[in-house]
Design a protein around this motif. Structure first.
Motif, PDB file in Angstrom:
ATOM      1  N   SER A 190     -18.391  83.443  31.399  1.00  0.00           N
ATOM      2  CA  SER A 190     -18.939  82.386  30.529  1.00  0.00           C
ATOM      3  C   SER A 190     -17.814  81.423  30.157  1.00  0.00           C
ATOM      4  O   SER A 190     -16.635  81.755  30.245  1.00  0.00           O
ATOM      5  N   ASP A 191     -18.207  80.195  29.732  1.00  0.00           N
ATOM      6  CA  ASP A 191     -17.211  79.167  29.422  1.00  0.00           C
ATOM      7  C   ASP A 191     -17.783  78.207  28.387  1.00  0.00           C
ATOM      8  O   ASP A 191     -19.014  78.115  28.214  1.00  0.00           O
ATOM      9  N   SER A 192     -16.921  77.448  27.676  1.00  0.00           N
ATOM     10  CA  SER A 192     -17.384  76.449  26.695  1.00  0.00           C
ATOM     11  C   SER A 192     -16.291  75.404  26.515  1.00  0.00           C
ATOM     12  O   SER A 192     -15.122  75.628  26.846  1.00  0.00           O
ATOM     13  N   THR A 193     -16.705  74.254  25.982  1.00  0.00           N
ATOM     14  CA  THR A 193     -15.746  73.188  25.684  1.00  0.00           C
ATOM     15  C   THR A 193     -16.308  72.340  24.551  1.00  0.00           C
ATOM     16  O   THR A 193     -17.469  72.510  24.161  1.00  0.00           O
ATOM     17  N   LYS A 194     -15.524  71.382  23.986  1.00  0.00           N
ATOM     18  CA  LYS A 194     -16.009  70.509  22.909  1.00  0.00           C
ATOM     19  C   LYS A 194     -15.236  69.201  22.940  1.00  0.00           C
ATOM     20  O   LYS A 194     -14.121  69.115  23.461  1.00  0.00           O
ATOM     21  N   GLU A 195     -15.856  68.149  22.386  1.00  0.00           N
ATOM     22  CA  GLU A 195     -15.254  66.834  22.276  1.00  0.00           C
ATOM     23  C   GLU A 195     -15.483  66.301  20.863  1.00  0.00           C
ATOM     24  O   GLU A 195     -16.589  66.394  20.332  1.00  0.00           O
ATOM     25  N   ASP A 196     -14.430  65.739  20.232  1.00  0.00           N
ATOM     26  CA  ASP A 196     -14.606  65.092  18.935  1.00  0.00           C
ATOM     27  C   ASP A 196     -15.342  63.768  19.114  1.00  0.00           C
ATOM     28  O   ASP A 196     -15.230  63.112  20.153  1.00  0.00           O
ATOM     29  N   ALA A 197     -16.087  63.351  18.084  1.00  0.00           N
ATOM     30  CA  ALA A 197     -16.769  62.051  18.131  1.00  0.00           C
ATOM     31  C   ALA A 197     -15.750  60.926  18.274  1.00  0.00           C
ATOM     32  O   ALA A 197     -15.989  59.907  18.930  1.00  0.00           O
ATOM     33  N   GLY A 198     -14.596  61.026  17.629  1.00  0.00           N
ATOM     34  CA  GLY A 198     -13.492  60.091  17.844  1.00  0.00           C
ATOM     35  C   GLY A 198     -13.723  58.685  17.317  1.00  0.00           C
ATOM     36  O   GLY A 198     -13.311  57.720  17.952  1.00  0.00           O
ATOM     37  N   ILE A 199     -14.413  58.554  16.174  1.00  0.00           N
ATOM     38  CA  ILE A 199     -14.633  57.211  15.625  1.00  0.00           C
ATOM     39  C   ILE A 199     -14.676  57.276  14.100  1.00  0.00           C
ATOM     40  O   ILE A 199     -15.168  58.251  13.516  1.00  0.00           O
ATOM     41  N   GLU A 200     -14.109  56.233  13.456  1.00  0.00           N
ATOM     42  CA  GLU A 200     -14.225  56.062  12.010  1.00  0.00           C
ATOM     43  C   GLU A 200     -14.730  54.644  11.776  1.00  0.00           C
ATOM     44  O   GLU A 200     -14.195  53.683  12.330  1.00  0.00           O
ATOM     45  N   LEU A 201     -15.769  54.497  10.975  1.00  0.00           N
ATOM     46  CA  LEU A 201     -16.373  53.195  10.724  1.00  0.00           C
ATOM     47  C   LEU A 201     -16.054  52.731   9.303  1.00  0.00           C
ATOM     48  O   LEU A 201     -16.311  53.451   8.345  1.00  0.00           O
ATOM     49  N   LYS A 202     -15.489  51.541   9.211  1.00  0.00           N
ATOM     50  CA  LYS A 202     -15.211  50.949   7.902  1.00  0.00           C
ATOM     51  C   LYS A 202     -15.840  49.558   7.869  1.00  0.00           C
ATOM     52  O   LYS A 202     -15.580  48.723   8.748  1.00  0.00           O
ATOM     53  N   LEU A 203     -16.692  49.301   6.885  1.00  0.00           N
ATOM     54  CA  LEU A 203     -17.390  48.021   6.809  1.00  0.00           C
ATOM     55  C   LEU A 203     -16.441  46.882   6.470  1.00  0.00           C
ATOM     56  O   LEU A 203     -15.526  47.038   5.666  1.00  0.00           O
ATOM     57  N   GLY A 204     -16.664  45.736   7.097  1.00  0.00           N
ATOM     58  CA  GLY A 204     -15.957  44.522   6.702  1.00  0.00           C
ATOM     59  C   GLY A 204     -16.576  43.995   5.420  1.00  0.00           C
ATOM     60  O   GLY A 204     -17.596  44.493   4.937  1.00  0.00           O
TER      61      GLY A 204
END
Length: 219
Positions: free
Chosen positions: A30-44
């Protein structure tokens, strides 16, 4: 037959051992992996700052000085004479993080006909570069700024607003002049008389609205 029975426990144990080995081998693959969303949103944001200079008095001659009183930020002028003029600069600074549309309305230049015979009122957008476009000095002759400005790159086109980058300024100069004309007696009235010529701009104003370039309104 008895001999075979002796091996039953051994056979059962061997079967169990093979089963465990097979299950373990299955789990091992068996195997597994993961990825971070990798985004931060800041309103102007959209923000405007306003500032105006004190009134500057430009007198004609030196023999008759005008009287000036400032009360609660309001300026009261008396003894104005033909040829005198008074000017004030309004500065509106775009402090937004977003590119914005700059719109202005005003009720300053719409004075009544009687008063206009004695006074000239001029409101102008100062010459400058806005959003990398060079604008000439433009006289505001209409209560709505958006219906007054011509596109410097296409003079036949009316611009409904000026785009401002962050930290850019829109400067407007208001000038009030006492007309210097031959028939000065046309408006030569005692200050206390009912028909004295008084230009009251104390409660008149310039209103500026910033809208982000994609359309959201900021009060």
């Amino acid at each position: 037959m008895k001999n075979i029975k002796k091996f039953y426990p051994l056979i059962v144990g061997l079967v169990l051992l093979i089963s465990v080995a097979a299950y373990g081998t299955r789990a091992y693959f068996s195997d597994s992996t993961k990825e971070d969303a990798g985004i931060e949103l800041k309103l102007g944001h959209v923000e405007i700052e306003s500032f105006s200079t004190p009134w500057t008095i430009n007198e004609k001659g030196t023999n008759n000085k005008v009287g000036k009183t400032v009360i609660d930020g309001k300026t009261y002028i008396n003894k104005a004479k033909p040829g005198d003029s008074f000017s004030k600069t309004f500065t509106f600074t775009n402090k937004s993080s977003l590119k914005t549309k700059f719109k202005m309305t005003q009720n300053i230049t719409t004075i009544d006909k009687k008063t206009s015979t004695a006074f000239d009122v001029s409101l102008k957008l100062a010459k400058g570069k806005y959003n990398n476009i060079e604008y000439p000095e433009v006289k505001i002759t209409n209560p709505s700024y958006s219906s007054t400005i011509k596109n410097p790159e296409n003079p036949k086109e009316t611009i409904h607003e000026i785009l401002l980058e962050g930290k850019e300024q829109g400067n407007f100069v208001l000038t009030v002049s006492v007309k210097d004309q031959g028939e000065v007696n046309d408006y030569n009235r005692a200050p206390e008389s009912a028909d004295a010529f008084v230009l009251d701009l104390l409660n008149e104003m310039i209103e500026v609205e910033l809208i982000d370039a994609d359309g959201s309104i900021a009060e």
